[in-house]
Every structure is written in structure tokens, then in C-alpha cells.
Design a protein around this motif. Structure first.
Motif, PDB file in Angstrom:
ATOM      1  N   ILE A 257       0.858  -1.189   0.000  1.00 44.91           N
ATOM      2  CA  ILE A 257       0.000   0.000   0.000  1.00 44.91           C
ATOM      3  C   ILE A 257       0.891   1.235   0.000  1.00 44.91           C
ATOM      4  CG2 ILE A 257      -0.215   0.067   2.528  1.00 44.91           C
ATOM      5  CD1 ILE A 257      -3.156   0.831   0.199  1.00 44.91           C
ATOM      6  N   ASP A 261      -2.093   6.144   0.151  1.00 47.15           N
ATOM      7  CA  ASP A 261      -3.332   5.369   0.113  1.00 47.15           C
ATOM      8  C   ASP A 261      -3.716   4.787   1.470  1.00 47.15           C
ATOM      9  OD1 ASP A 261      -3.664   5.815  -2.642  1.00 47.15           O
ATOM     10  OD2 ASP A 261      -2.297   4.172  -3.128  1.00 47.15           O
ATOM     11  N   ARG A 263      -5.495   5.521   4.874  1.00 50.63           N
ATOM     12  CA  ARG A 263      -6.490   6.464   5.372  1.00 50.63           C
ATOM     13  C   ARG A 263      -6.293   6.700   6.869  1.00 50.63           C
ATOM     14  NH1 ARG A 263     -11.772   3.550   2.589  1.00 50.63           N
ATOM     15  NH2 ARG A 263     -11.376   4.181   0.422  1.00 50.63           N
ATOM     16  N   ASP A 317      -6.915   1.774   1.849  1.00 53.12           N
ATOM     17  CA  ASP A 317      -7.850   1.921   0.735  1.00 53.12           C
ATOM     18  C   ASP A 317      -7.959   0.582   0.006  1.00 53.12           C
ATOM     19  OD1 ASP A 317      -9.171   2.442  -1.661  1.00 53.12           O
ATOM     20  OD2 ASP A 317      -8.273   4.417  -1.893  1.00 53.12           O
ATOM     21  N   ARG A 320      -6.718   0.302  -3.649  1.00 56.77           N
ATOM     22  CA  ARG A 320      -5.345   0.683  -3.963  1.00 56.77           C
ATOM     23  C   ARG A 320      -4.324  -0.268  -3.350  1.00 56.77           C
ATOM     24  NH1 ARG A 320      -4.517   3.365  -8.074  1.00 56.77           N
ATOM     25  NH2 ARG A 320      -2.661   4.369  -7.200  1.00 56.77           N
TER      26      ARG A 320
END
Length: 336
Positions: A257, A261, A263, A317, A320
Motif C-alpha cells: 500500500i 493510500d 487512510r 484503501d 489501492r
């Protein structure tokens, strides 16, 4: 100019194989960057193209011509090295046209090529100076000018910016990109700096232990890395590579990740603690610790205030994420 092709090329030094069986096509007029860590074979590959090394097996072609057994001077290439290799007692003009003079190029043609190279590289006001009177960036432009006047089929660059400071490297990257646009030539560029690769190339060749890991445009490699190696090498800060079980995806050995991306919220997610916070102005880079993950890098807006020890919630995410199998290769299917 010309396409460059390496066909089943190998290179060994005694019992040590540096380049196993390798094939590569560099499109005509492309800016192709060979990138990888030290010792991955990228400079050896460039030297094979230049003729400074001969392959143990396989063929090297430039255009339609097989140049495998030809000397460097007969290949229609020009090479710019890490060191400027300028003659300190000669003026800029004489450094640039030195090769033309010793090859017997007529005076008028020599002056025409010199003037054109000086114009392209913005060196018109420096032609009478000696190298000691120039900045590092100007010296590198002189070295490039020496290549331009030869009208080569292919330009080869071997880490030409590594001796420059950060500001000059940034400026020279812009100038090299503009140079490629202005002379519309085939360029092959070696670097270990993935930022140079991403900003300069229209084709990147990622190398690892003498082999090609992936070939593609900068954004192809960034968005769809073919392996854990490429995922960890391309991108700054580099991609987070996490155990699949630690993020609820046991069918993948590794889940990648990108920092942007991840969060961050005050609501749902995994509990995390800020270990180190890097404030860069436009961005804030935070290194977080989770229950099963010791270091998760997150890219946040620069205005977001965060300090070491702060607690927050994070999630990944789902659209992603990059999934890799036990061999470190990209998994084609999305998680169920």
C-alpha cells in the motif's frame, strides 16, 4: 537515430555471471532509464551497448546493424560519464570540439556543430572559459556538448548527475529532459536514483541481480509493480509492504500500500501510534506503529499537525492495495 536491441546477452567475469540471459529493446528516440541498486548490472549492460565490454554470448544491435564485435568508435554512440573528464587547459569550445578536430572534421562544419551544441546547452557565453571557471552543472553540460557535436545514433549516460548537489541535480534533470525533446534522439540513462528514473524516462527498465524485473512507463511501474522488488524500489516514500495475515488478507503473502493510500481518521480503523513525524511543508510523512506492523508510512497533508506519540486510526484503501504471492510476484486477481 536508432533502436537498440540486446538479444539473449550474457556477461560473465570468470566464474561470476553478472548478466544472465537477457533480451531488451530500446525504442528509437525513447528516453530509456536503467535503474536498480548498486551491483544490479545496469552499468555493465550500458558498457555492453557501448562496446566497452563484450558479451559472453548473445548479440547487440543498433538500428539494423549487428555491432557485437565492433569497437566503440564504430557503433555510432556517444557516452557521458559520472566524471566530466574535461581537459583543464582547454577552453569550453576546444573541449567540446576536441573529438571533431582529431577526426579531421572540416573547420566550417566543426564551427557549425559547436555553435549548435552551445545554443542547445546555453553555453554561448562560456565558450572561452576554462573548466575551472564553471559550476558543476556547467561542466556537465560541456561534457554533454562534446557528445552532441558527434551526432551519434544513441546517447549513453552513466550516472551523470551523481556528483552534483541536490539543487543542481534537479536543474540538470530538467535540462536533460529538454535536451531529449530538442534533439529527438535515443537516450539510455543509468541511475540508482528512482526519482531520476521517474522524472526523466518514458521507459524504465528495473534491474535486480542482472535480470530485468519489469519494463514500463513510470506510471505503469508505480501503479502496477510486477514484483515486491519493484514495489519497494519505485516510489518515494517507498511502498509499505505488509504481511498478508497482518492486514486480513491471508491468501496473499505480502500486501503493498502506498503511503498516500493509507487512510487516517478518528473513527473506525486500526489503532496506531506515531513513531516519527517528518514535516516537509507540502507533505507530512508519518511512521506509525500498529499491533502487528512495526512501521507503516503514511503521507499526510502538510497542514496536518501530528507529533510523536499521538494516537490515531488507520485503514487501507481497498481499491489501492497490491497483492503479491510467496514468490514475490504480483497476484492478478482481486481479493474476494
Amino acid at each position: 537515430m536508432a533502436e537498440v536491441r540486446l538479444e539473449n546477452v550474457t556477461k560473465s567475469f570468470g566464474t561470476l555471471t553478472v548478466i544472465p540471459d537477457l533480451s531488451l529493446t530500446v525504442p528509437d528516440k525513447s528516453f530509456t532509464v536503467l535503474v536498480g541498486p548498486s551491483g544490479c548490472g545496469k552499468s555493465t549492460l550500458l558498457r555492453l551497448i557501448a562496446g566497452l565490454e563484450r558479451p559472453s554470448s548473445g548479440r547487440v544491435r543498433i538500428g539494423e546493424e549487428d555491432v557485437t564485435g565492433k569497437e566503440p568508435s564504430k557503433r555510432g554512440i556517444s557516452m557521458v560519464f559520472q566524471s566530466y573528464a574535461l581537459y583543464p587547459h582547454m577552453s569550453v569550445a576546444r573541449n567540446i570540439d576536441f573529438g571533431l578536430r582529431i577526426s579531421g572534421t572540416p573547420h566550417e562544419e566543426r564551427e557549425r556543430r559547436l555553435a549548435e551544441a552551445a545554443r542547445i546547452l546555453a553555453l554561448e557565453d562560456y565558450l572561452d572559459r576554462k573548466p575551472a571557471e564553471l559550476s558543476g552543472g556547467q561542466r556537465q553540460r560541456v561534457a554533454i556538448g562534446r557528445s552532441i557535436v558527434r551526432n551519434p545514433k544513441v546517447f549513453l549516460f552513466d550516472e551523470p548527475l551523481s556528483n552534483l548537489d541536490a539543487a543542481l541535480r534537479t536543474q540538470m534533470r530538467i535540462e536533460l529532459a529538454e535536451l531529449h525533446q530538442s534533439i529527438d534522439s535515443t537516450m539510455i540513462y543509468v541511475t540508482h536514483d528512482q526519482v531520476e528514473a521517474m522524472t526523466l524516462a518514458d521507459q524504465i527498465v528495473v534491474m535486480n541481480k542482472g535480470r530485468i524485473e519489469q519494463i514500463g512507463s513510470p506510471m505503469d511501474l508505480y501503479d502496477t509493480p510486477a514484483s515486491v522488488f519493484v514495489a519497494g524500489f519505485i516510489g518515494s516514500p517507498k511502498m509499505n509492504l505488509l504481511p498478508g495475515r497482518a492486514v486480513g488478507q491471508p491468501q496473499a503473502q505480502t500486501v503493498g500500500i502506498r503511503p498516500e493510500d493509507v487512510r487516517v481518521s478518528e473513527g473506525e480503523g486500526w489503532d496506531a501510534t506515531a513513531r516519527v513525524v517528518e514535516t516537509l511543508g507540502s507533505d507530512t510523512i508519518a511512521h506509525l506503529r500498529l499491533a502487528e506492523v512495526d512501521d507503516l508510512t503514511v503521507r499526510l497533508p502538510g497542514h496536518m499537525r501530528l507529533k510523536e506519540g499521538d494516537r490515531l486510526k488507520v485503514s487501507l484503501d481497498p481499491d489501492r492495495q497490491h497483492r503479491f504471492d510467496a514468490e514475490g510476484r504480483r497476484m492478478a486477481t482481486a481479493p474476494a
